[in-house]
Scaffold this motif. Structure first.
Motif, short mmCIF file in Angstrom:
data_model
loop_
_atom_site.label_atom_id
_atom_site.label_comp_id
_atom_site.label_asym_id
_atom_site.label_seq_id
_atom_site.Cartn_x
_atom_site.Cartn_y
_atom_site.Cartn_z
N LYS A 86 0.84 -1.21 0.00
CA LYS A 86 0.00 0.00 0.00
C LYS A 86 0.86 1.25 0.00
N LYS A 147 -8.55 -2.47 -1.66
CA LYS A 147 -8.30 -3.91 -1.56
C LYS A 147 -6.84 -4.21 -1.87
N LYS A 149 -4.65 -7.75 -2.64
CA LYS A 149 -4.63 -9.20 -2.82
C LYS A 149 -3.18 -9.63 -3.02
N VAL A 178 -1.70 -7.20 -5.74
CA VAL A 178 -2.49 -6.28 -6.55
C VAL A 178 -3.23 -5.35 -5.59
N VAL A 179 -2.97 -4.06 -5.73
CA VAL A 179 -3.53 -3.06 -4.82
C VAL A 179 -4.54 -2.21 -5.59
N THR A 180 -5.78 -2.21 -5.12
CA THR A 180 -6.83 -1.38 -5.71
C THR A 180 -7.00 -0.12 -4.86
N THR A 182 -8.37 4.24 -4.67
CA THR A 182 -9.15 5.35 -5.22
C THR A 182 -8.53 6.65 -4.71
N GLU A 197 -10.39 5.30 -9.90
CA GLU A 197 -10.08 4.02 -9.26
C GLU A 197 -9.10 3.26 -10.16
N LYS A 198 -8.00 2.78 -9.56
CA LYS A 198 -6.99 2.09 -10.33
C LYS A 198 -6.44 0.89 -9.57
N GLN A 199 -5.87 -0.02 -10.35
CA GLN A 199 -5.19 -1.18 -9.77
C GLN A 199 -3.70 -1.12 -10.12
N TYR A 200 -2.88 -1.44 -9.13
CA TYR A 200 -1.44 -1.46 -9.34
C TYR A 200 -0.90 -2.81 -8.87
N THR A 201 -0.06 -3.40 -9.70
CA THR A 201 0.62 -4.63 -9.30
C THR A 201 1.94 -4.25 -8.63
#
Length: 216
Positions: A86, A147, A149, A178-180, A182, A197-201
């Motif tokens: 995070k 989130k 994961k 994988v971090v979601t 906002t 809203e985005k997802q980052y590996t």
């Protein structure tokens, strides 16, 4: 030898009562043996400070400074990153918003990644730094993590193997996540905040987390 305090009879040094009159006798306490310190570290500290409280404080501060110096040097060698997935994403997003390419690299690139790209950090900055202009920086706020994961085991092993097959470099990745998130971006045109809203590996390397980016 000692003498009875009541009748004056001669007594042994350890006698607790007088054999002549029966009077109780005081027993002299033996001097306590000097305590020894079996801790070699404390022995070393004591040998330096010699019990001086000011020197003890100085020695303690010096030890703390030395620890932070080691951490700083280690991070300088292997990169910056963050202690959590995070945290890596938050720092990366802020660096992108600030259009600070050096910090973007700090929170995404590690030694194996540079090796795989066949470029040093300096060469990266010279090649791609012009794409990031601080005049194009934008404001963000209300960063939130929705989130996280985390992956380990076979998935990470497969990724390491695939990376090695493609770049002939071992990335030494310990975990993936994988971090979601906002956050709100300020739109200069509408003069309003837009929620995205985005997802980052992210990946873990030598205890720190980094955002995974595509290599050139």
């Amino acid at each position: 030898m000692k003498f009875c305090g009541k009748c004056g009879a001669q007594l042994d040094d350890n006698a607790t009562f007088c054999g002549s009159c029966g009077a109780a006798q005081e027993v002299q306490a033996q001097p306590a043996a000097a305590q020894t310190n079996n801790d070699p570290i404390m022995d070393k500290v004591n040998s330096i400070t010699k019990g001086n409280p000011v020197k003890i404080i100085i020695a303690a501060v010096a030890a703390v400074v030395a620890i932070f110096a080691i951490i700083f040097i280690t991070r300088s060698v292997i990169g910056s990153g963050a202690l959590t997935a995070k945290g890596a994403v938050k720092k990366y997003v802020k660096a992108v918003a600030a259009q600070d390419f050096k910090k973007i690299l700090n929170y995404s690139m590690t030694k194996p990644m540079y090796k795989a790209s066949e470029m040093t950090k300096k060469e990266f900055i010279e090649e791609y730094g012009d794409f990031y202009d601080k005049d194009d920086a934008y404001k963000i706020k209300d960063f939130k993590v929705k989130k996280v994961k985390t992956y380990s085991g076979k998935k990470v092993k497969d990724y390491n193997e695939d990376f090695y097959d493609e770049y002939d470099v071992k990335p030494h990745i310990k975990k993936l996540a994988v971090v979601t998130v906002t956050y709100k971006v300020y739109d200069e045109d509408s003069e309003d905040w837009e929620k995205v809203e985005k997802q980052y590996t992210t990946y873990k390397y030598h205890g720190n987390w980094y955002v995974l980016r595509s290599l050139p």
